[in-house]
Design a protein around this motif. Structure first.
Motif, PDB file in Angstrom:
ATOM      1  N   ALA A  57      10.801  -1.685  -2.682  1.00 52.54           N
ATOM      2  CA  ALA A  57       9.344  -1.811  -2.636  1.00 52.54           C
ATOM      3  C   ALA A  57       8.876  -2.150  -1.223  1.00 52.54           C
ATOM      4  O   ALA A  57       7.866  -1.616  -0.747  1.00 52.54           O
ATOM      5  CB  ALA A  57       8.880  -2.887  -3.617  1.00 52.54           C
ATOM      6  N   LEU A  58       9.607  -3.012  -0.549  1.00 51.56           N
ATOM      7  CA  LEU A  58       9.249  -3.379   0.814  1.00 51.56           C
ATOM      8  C   LEU A  58       9.382  -2.177   1.752  1.00 51.56           C
ATOM      9  O   LEU A  58       8.542  -1.966   2.635  1.00 51.56           O
ATOM     10  CB  LEU A  58      10.125  -4.530   1.303  1.00 51.56           C
ATOM     11  CG  LEU A  58       9.819  -5.079   2.688  1.00 51.56           C
ATOM     12  CD1 LEU A  58       8.400  -5.637   2.743  1.00 51.56           C
ATOM     13  CD2 LEU A  58      10.823  -6.153   3.067  1.00 51.56           C
ATOM     14  N   GLY A  59      10.425  -1.372   1.554  1.00 49.61           N
ATOM     15  CA  GLY A  59      10.594  -0.178   2.373  1.00 49.61           C
ATOM     16  C   GLY A  59       9.461   0.818   2.167  1.00 49.61           C
ATOM     17  O   GLY A  59       8.939   1.392   3.127  1.00 49.61           O
ATOM     18  N   ALA A  60       9.044   1.012   0.917  1.00 49.02           N
ATOM     19  CA  ALA A  60       7.931   1.922   0.635  1.00 49.02           C
ATOM     20  C   ALA A  60       6.635   1.397   1.237  1.00 49.02           C
ATOM     21  O   ALA A  60       5.848   2.162   1.810  1.00 49.02           O
ATOM     22  CB  ALA A  60       7.772   2.096  -0.875  1.00 49.02           C
ATOM     23  N   HIS A  61       6.412   0.110   1.139  1.00 52.40           N
ATOM     24  CA  HIS A  61       5.204  -0.487   1.715  1.00 52.40           C
ATOM     25  C   HIS A  61       5.205  -0.346   3.236  1.00 52.40           C
ATOM     26  O   HIS A  61       4.171  -0.049   3.842  1.00 52.40           O
ATOM     27  CB  HIS A  61       5.104  -1.952   1.313  1.00 52.40           C
ATOM     28  CG  HIS A  61       3.897  -2.643   1.831  1.00 52.40           C
ATOM     29  ND1 HIS A  61       2.644  -2.409   1.329  1.00 52.40           N
ATOM     30  CD2 HIS A  61       3.747  -3.559   2.823  1.00 52.40           C
ATOM     31  CE1 HIS A  61       1.765  -3.151   1.993  1.00 52.40           C
ATOM     32  NE2 HIS A  61       2.423  -3.861   2.899  1.00 52.40           N
ATOM     33  N   THR A  62       6.356  -0.540   3.841  1.00 47.49           N
ATOM     34  CA  THR A  62       6.471  -0.414   5.300  1.00 47.49           C
ATOM     35  C   THR A  62       6.142   1.015   5.749  1.00 47.49           C
ATOM     36  O   THR A  62       5.406   1.209   6.720  1.00 47.49           O
ATOM     37  CB  THR A  62       7.887  -0.804   5.758  1.00 47.49           C
ATOM     38  OG1 THR A  62       8.133  -2.147   5.376  1.00 47.49           O
ATOM     39  CG2 THR A  62       8.046  -0.667   7.255  1.00 47.49           C
ATOM     40  N   LEU A  63       6.682   2.006   5.027  1.00 43.12           N
ATOM     41  CA  LEU A  63       6.376   3.397   5.383  1.00 43.12           C
ATOM     42  C   LEU A  63       4.892   3.698   5.223  1.00 43.12           C
ATOM     43  O   LEU A  63       4.292   4.387   6.053  1.00 43.12           O
ATOM     44  CB  LEU A  63       7.196   4.345   4.509  1.00 43.12           C
ATOM     45  CG  LEU A  63       8.683   4.425   4.828  1.00 43.12           C
ATOM     46  CD1 LEU A  63       9.396   5.317   3.815  1.00 43.12           C
ATOM     47  CD2 LEU A  63       8.910   4.935   6.241  1.00 43.12           C
ATOM     48  N   LEU A  64       4.278   3.193   4.180  1.00 39.08           N
ATOM     49  CA  LEU A  64       2.856   3.392   3.964  1.00 39.08           C
ATOM     50  C   LEU A  64       2.037   2.774   5.096  1.00 39.08           C
ATOM     51  O   LEU A  64       1.115   3.404   5.634  1.00 39.08           O
ATOM     52  CB  LEU A  64       2.438   2.781   2.628  1.00 39.08           C
ATOM     53  CG  LEU A  64       0.984   2.926   2.226  1.00 39.08           C
ATOM     54  CD1 LEU A  64       0.646   4.393   2.013  1.00 39.08           C
ATOM     55  CD2 LEU A  64       0.699   2.125   0.981  1.00 39.08           C
ATOM     56  N   GLU A  65       2.371   1.578   5.488  1.00 36.02           N
ATOM     57  CA  GLU A  65       1.647   0.904   6.566  1.00 36.02           C
ATOM     58  C   GLU A  65       1.853   1.604   7.906  1.00 36.02           C
ATOM     59  O   GLU A  65       0.936   1.684   8.719  1.00 36.02           O
ATOM     60  CB  GLU A  65       2.072  -0.561   6.662  1.00 36.02           C
ATOM     61  CG  GLU A  65       1.569  -1.420   5.513  1.00 36.02           C
ATOM     62  CD  GLU A  65       0.058  -1.463   5.444  1.00 36.02           C
ATOM     63  OE1 GLU A  65      -0.606  -1.546   6.496  1.00 36.02           O
ATOM     64  OE2 GLU A  65      -0.467  -1.400   4.317  1.00 36.02           O
ATOM     65  N   ARG A  66       3.046   2.120   8.137  1.00 35.78           N
ATOM     66  CA  ARG A  66       3.281   2.865   9.385  1.00 35.78           C
ATOM     67  C   ARG A  66       2.438   4.136   9.423  1.00 35.78           C
ATOM     68  O   ARG A  66       1.926   4.526  10.474  1.00 35.78           O
ATOM     69  CB  ARG A  66       4.760   3.206   9.532  1.00 35.78           C
ATOM     70  CG  ARG A  66       5.607   2.033   9.927  1.00 35.78           C
ATOM     71  CD  ARG A  66       7.048   2.444  10.097  1.00 35.78           C
ATOM     72  NE  ARG A  66       7.873   1.293  10.420  1.00 35.78           N
ATOM     73  CZ  ARG A  66       9.189   1.338  10.533  1.00 35.78           C
ATOM     74  NH1 ARG A  66       9.826   2.477  10.352  1.00 35.78           N
ATOM     75  NH2 ARG A  66       9.862   0.247  10.825  1.00 35.78           N
ATOM     76  N   GLY A  67       2.325   4.802   8.284  1.00 28.49           N
ATOM     77  CA  GLY A  67       1.491   5.997   8.212  1.00 28.49           C
ATOM     78  C   GLY A  67       0.027   5.672   8.445  1.00 28.49           C
ATOM     79  O   GLY A  67      -0.684   6.400   9.147  1.00 28.49           O
ATOM     80  N   ARG A  68      -0.434   4.591   7.891  1.00 26.22           N
ATOM     81  CA  ARG A  68      -1.816   4.168   8.122  1.00 26.22           C
ATOM     82  C   ARG A  68      -2.047   3.829   9.589  1.00 26.22           C
ATOM     83  O   ARG A  68      -3.063   4.201  10.177  1.00 26.22           O
ATOM     84  CB  ARG A  68      -2.143   2.930   7.283  1.00 26.22           C
ATOM     85  CG  ARG A  68      -2.448   3.216   5.862  1.00 26.22           C
ATOM     86  CD  ARG A  68      -2.868   1.937   5.172  1.00 26.22           C
ATOM     87  NE  ARG A  68      -3.016   2.165   3.740  1.00 26.22           N
ATOM     88  CZ  ARG A  68      -2.970   1.231   2.844  1.00 26.22           C
ATOM     89  NH1 ARG A  68      -2.767  -0.018   3.193  1.00 26.22           N
ATOM     90  NH2 ARG A  68      -3.129   1.523   1.569  1.00 26.22           N
ATOM     91  N   ALA A  69      -1.110   3.107  10.193  1.00 24.44           N
ATOM     92  CA  ALA A  69      -1.260   2.687  11.581  1.00 24.44           C
ATOM     93  C   ALA A  69      -1.250   3.883  12.532  1.00 24.44           C
ATOM     94  O   ALA A  69      -1.941   3.878  13.554  1.00 24.44           O
ATOM     95  CB  ALA A  69      -0.146   1.711  11.961  1.00 24.44           C
ATOM     96  N   ALA A  70      -0.499   4.920  12.185  1.00 25.57           N
ATOM     97  CA  ALA A  70      -0.424   6.104  13.044  1.00 25.57           C
ATOM     98  C   ALA A  70      -1.613   7.032  12.820  1.00 25.57           C
ATOM     99  O   ALA A  70      -1.775   8.012  13.556  1.00 25.57           O
ATOM    100  CB  ALA A  70       0.886   6.843  12.785  1.00 25.57           C
ATOM    101  N   GLY A  71      -2.436   6.753  11.825  1.00 22.29           N
ATOM    102  CA  GLY A  71      -3.581   7.577  11.549  1.00 22.29           C
ATOM    103  C   GLY A  71      -3.255   8.858  10.803  1.00 22.29           C
ATOM    104  O   GLY A  71      -4.080   9.743  10.660  1.00 22.29           O
ATOM    105  N   LYS A  72      -2.040   8.970  10.332  1.00 27.52           N
ATOM    106  CA  LYS A  72      -1.629  10.166   9.605  1.00 27.52           C
ATOM    107  C   LYS A  72      -1.906  10.067   8.110  1.00 27.52           C
ATOM    108  O   LYS A  72      -1.790  11.053   7.399  1.00 27.52           O
ATOM    109  CB  LYS A  72      -0.121  10.389   9.810  1.00 27.52           C
ATOM    110  CG  LYS A  72       0.261  10.665  11.238  1.00 27.52           C
ATOM    111  CD  LYS A  72       1.751  10.828  11.369  1.00 27.52           C
ATOM    112  CE  LYS A  72       2.125  11.057  12.833  1.00 27.52           C
ATOM    113  NZ  LYS A  72       3.576  11.175  12.990  1.00 27.52           N
TER     114      LYS A  72
END
Length: 69
Positions: free
Chosen positions: A48-63
């Motif tokens: 769950a933490l890994g999925a959340h991290t990927l989601l946040e990275r995508g948000r931060a990159a604007g993608k």
């Protein structure tokens, strides 16, 4: 036979040891189940933490555009 018997017979001691051993095996089995449940919960939390991290990275990159609740 003696009118007053003192102490315990060998059979009583053997039975008491068997009961204690059975209790110890049951406690060991419960401990094993607890360790397995803890390991499973840890793996699920890491996923769950890994999925959340990927989601946040995508948000931060604007993608990724995900509306906040």
């Amino acid at each position: 036979m003696h009118t007053k018997q003192r102490g315990m017979t060998l059979l009583e001691v053997l039975l008491a040891v068997a009961v204690v051993a059975l209790g110890m095996f049951a406690a060991a089995a419960l401990q094993l189940q607890a360790l397995q449940a803890t390991d499973s919960a840890r793996r699920e939390m890491q996923n769950a933490l890994g999925a959340h991290t990927l989601l946040e990275r995508g948000r931060a990159a604007g993608k990724l555009k995900v509306p906040r609740p």
